[in-house]
Scaffold this active site. Structure first.
Site, mmCIF file in Angstrom:
data_model
loop_
_atom_site.group_PDB
_atom_site.id
_atom_site.type_symbol
_atom_site.label_atom_id
_atom_site.label_comp_id
_atom_site.label_asym_id
_atom_site.label_seq_id
_atom_site.Cartn_x
_atom_site.Cartn_y
_atom_site.Cartn_z
ATOM 1 N N MET A 175 16.421 60.753 62.937
ATOM 2 C CA MET A 175 17.055 62.124 62.244
ATOM 3 C C MET A 175 18.061 62.565 62.992
ATOM 4 O O MET A 175 18.424 63.793 62.701
ATOM 5 C CB MET A 175 15.638 63.088 62.575
ATOM 6 C CG MET A 175 14.480 62.804 61.671
ATOM 7 S SD MET A 175 13.590 64.145 61.193
ATOM 8 C CE MET A 175 13.120 64.846 62.681
ATOM 9 N N HIS B 42 17.314 56.269 71.122
ATOM 10 C CA HIS B 42 17.748 55.730 69.881
ATOM 11 C C HIS B 42 18.574 54.619 70.037
ATOM 12 O O HIS B 42 18.712 53.608 69.504
ATOM 13 C CB HIS B 42 18.564 56.488 68.996
ATOM 14 C CG HIS B 42 17.714 57.923 68.871
ATOM 15 N ND1 HIS B 42 17.914 59.035 69.159
ATOM 16 C CD2 HIS B 42 16.712 58.076 67.866
ATOM 17 C CE1 HIS B 42 17.183 59.969 68.813
ATOM 18 N NE2 HIS B 42 16.355 59.452 67.891
ATOM 19 N N GLN C 221 8.537 66.317 56.582
ATOM 20 C CA GLN C 221 7.698 66.157 57.659
ATOM 21 C C GLN C 221 7.869 67.525 58.688
ATOM 22 O O GLN C 221 7.069 67.659 59.641
ATOM 23 C CB GLN C 221 8.039 65.158 58.573
ATOM 24 C CG GLN C 221 9.426 65.059 59.116
ATOM 25 C CD GLN C 221 9.898 63.745 59.649
ATOM 26 O OE1 GLN C 221 10.121 62.893 58.753
ATOM 27 N NE2 GLN C 221 10.043 63.521 60.865
ATOM 28 N N GLY D 255 10.576 54.006 68.175
ATOM 29 C CA GLY D 255 10.102 54.247 69.604
ATOM 30 C C GLY D 255 8.737 54.609 69.866
ATOM 31 O O GLY D 255 7.921 55.257 69.019
ATOM 32 N N VAL E 1 11.978 55.390 76.485
ATOM 33 C CA VAL E 1 12.936 55.606 77.373
ATOM 34 C C VAL E 1 12.852 56.923 77.948
ATOM 35 O O VAL E 1 12.908 58.066 77.440
ATOM 36 C CB VAL E 1 14.259 55.319 76.767
ATOM 37 C CG1 VAL E 1 15.550 55.627 77.662
ATOM 38 C CG2 VAL E 1 14.528 53.796 75.846
#
Length: 308
Positions: A30, A37, A61, A147, A176
């Protein structure tokens, strides 16, 4: 890197690579990209001939009181990051490109979508599954990268792919974290400096959960209660979801006798933070993100009252 905003333009570009039998790795986002990312992109580059990324803030969403309008956006910045990372194709459609007419078709992975985050964000995961299914149909990737910060989302996408026989391999990539231990998220920019400091209670709560499990506590409900109490010890943190579930199925567990995911959904100010950790019942306890043993953190939890 080629940038497309229309479905037809994207499909024509993809067809060129399909004819050459190039393997395609796909990274749906997004936007407002960060190091998490970029890790998805790096993994995709390592495993495929070309990488396709998408940037689309999907209105399906977002609930009526959520942050659709203020969700951070910077397409020029994101495109530069993706180009420098070696992405071949960027798909950046507008809402009118993705949804040219009112949808009468949606995708819902029923049980999984109603649990945990889905319980406080009704319709959210149907919106996710619908847009991801559409993107898979457009890109036709060999592999797609997600992720693990959004652990429930990964499980739902994998189940959708299995149930609908979509020919794509779902690759999940570990969380991360920033240097202070907070999971990377585009929404982190919403927080003030004070809220950011308070947000560190979230990864610390996962340290506590791991210590309790490694030390032999098996009552999932009791651990959940202790984690809620620990989080409530931070004035700015408001836990909305503290859930211990089977790591493979997201089914509820009473006694921890298998790998579980500890999933947290916590508000700090106006920002919702997601984090999680998969914990096995065997092996030595971990350490906190600040290098101290988890026992120090646990002292704070055990000093807090237990609340339901």
């Amino acid at each position: 890197m080629k940038v497309y905003s229309t479905i037809n333009g994207l499909r024509e570009a993809i067809s060129v690579h399909k004819k050459k039998s190039h393997s395609i790795g796909f990274v749906p986002t997004m936007g407002y990209l960060h190091a998490g990312h970029m890790e998805l992109v790096a993994r995709a580059r390592a495993q495929n001939d070309i990488v396709v990324a998408s940037i689309f803030v999907n209105p399906l969403q977002f609930g009526p009181d959520e942050d659709l309008q203020r969700y951070p956006r910077d397409l020029a910045r994101d495109a530069t990051m993706l180009r420098e990372a070696g992405v071949s194709i960027l798909f950046a459609p507008g809402v009118e490109d993705m949804y040219p007419q009112a949808l009468e078709t949606s995708v819902a992975v029923s049980r999984l979508s109603d649990e945990m985050e889905g319980a406080v964000r009704p319709g959210h995961f149907s919106g996710v599954a619908t847009v991801v299914c559409k993107l898979f149909n457009m890109v036709q990737p060999d592999r797609a990268y997600f992720g693990e910060k959004d652990f429930q989302q990964v499980v739902i996408i994998k189940r959708m792919v299995d149930d609908l026989s979509i020919p794509v391999e779902i690759v999940s990539v570990p969380i991360v974290r920033d240097v202070d231990g907070l999971a990377m998220s585009s929404r982190n920019v919403y927080m003030s400096s004070a809220e950011r400091r308070s947000a560190l209670v979230v990864p610390r709560a996962l340290d506590v959960a791991e210590r309790l499990i490694k030390d032999g506590m098996t009552d999932a409900s009791e651990i959940e209660r202790r984690i809620v109490a620990f989080l409530e010890g931070e004035r700015m943190a408001k836990p909305e979801i503290v859930a211990i579930r089977d790591a493979a199925t997201l089914c509820r567990v009473d006694e921890i006798d298998r790998p579980v995911v500890v999933a947290l959904f916590v508000r700090v100010g106006l920002t919702r933070l997601l984090d999680n950790r998969v914990i096995s019942v065997s092996g030595p306890p971990g350490r906190t993100h600040h290098g101290a043993s988890a026992t120090e953190t646990e002292r704070r939890l055990t000093a807090s009252p237990i609340t339901m």
